[in-house]
Design an enzyme around this catalytic site. Structure first.
Site, PDB file in Angstrom:
ATOM      1  N   TYR A 108      63.560  59.431  36.937  1.00  0.00           N
ATOM      2  CA  TYR A 108      63.602  58.361  37.931  1.00  0.00           C
ATOM      3  C   TYR A 108      62.251  57.648  37.983  1.00  0.00           C
ATOM      4  CZ  TYR A 108      63.583  56.085  42.492  1.00  0.00           C
ATOM      5  OH  TYR A 108      63.454  55.172  43.501  1.00  0.00           O
ATOM      6  N   SER A 145      59.423  51.520  43.106  1.00  0.00           N
ATOM      7  CA  SER A 145      59.243  52.712  43.929  1.00  0.00           C
ATOM      8  C   SER A 145      57.821  53.219  43.770  1.00  0.00           C
ATOM      9  CB  SER A 145      60.220  53.809  43.495  1.00  0.00           C
ATOM     10  OG  SER A 145      59.937  55.022  44.163  1.00  0.00           O
ATOM     11  N   VAL A 156      62.064  56.190  52.073  1.00  0.00           N
ATOM     12  CA  VAL A 156      62.813  55.341  52.992  1.00  0.00           C
ATOM     13  C   VAL A 156      64.048  56.115  53.460  1.00  0.00           C
ATOM     14  CG1 VAL A 156      64.110  53.182  53.244  1.00  0.00           C
ATOM     15  CG2 VAL A 156      62.055  53.250  51.800  1.00  0.00           C
ATOM     16  N   LYS A 207      61.307  53.598  37.189  1.00  0.00           N
ATOM     17  CA  LYS A 207      60.595  52.727  38.128  1.00  0.00           C
ATOM     18  C   LYS A 207      59.297  52.212  37.511  1.00  0.00           C
ATOM     19  CE  LYS A 207      63.748  52.698  41.134  1.00  0.00           C
ATOM     20  NZ  LYS A 207      64.506  51.472  41.351  1.00  0.00           N
TER      21      LYS A 207
END
Length: 123
Positions: A32, A16, A67, A36
């Site tokens: 998060y 990401s 996205v 990543k």
């Protein structure tokens, strides 16, 4: 691949954009982002390990930005209206854009090594 004695091919990990940068607005996703960033480290490590062993297997990573998907809804359950409003007011990529990047990497000539494709929606 080793079990099947394959010495070519391509491993593409999906990370990401959040694994490459931290923004103040993302304070609720630092964990998060950290996971990543670890995907990037593991990808780099695997690439080096395969290269040192003499393998012809390539290892790449794609790091997409925002996205349009169910991801936001799963990350922020109970905030459906806010998420939909955000998605309508911001440029978002589609899952097809991510798939196109995978194909772009796979179609690269053998002399080209794609290590990490960092991409996001148009501002």
């Amino acid at each position: 691949m080793k079990t099947d004695e394959l010495d070519d091919g391509h491993i593409i990990n999906i990370g990401s954009l959040a694994g490459h940068m931290i923004k103040k607005e993302w304070s609720d996703v630092y964990f998060y982002s950290g996971t990543k960033a670890m995907v990037k480290t593991l990808t780099d490590g695997l690439r080096h390990e395969l290269r040192e062993s003499g393998s012809n297997i390539q290892v790449s990573m794609i790091s997409p930005g925002a996205v349009m998907s169910e991801f936001q809804h799963r990350m922020y359950p109970g905030h459906r209206e806010e998420i939909l409003a955000y998605q309508q007011n911001h440029q978002m990529m589609t899952v097809n854009d991510v798939a196109d990047m995978v194909l772009y990497i796979l179609k690269a000539p053998p002399r080209v090594r794609m290590y990490d494709a960092i991409f996001g929606p148009k501002d």
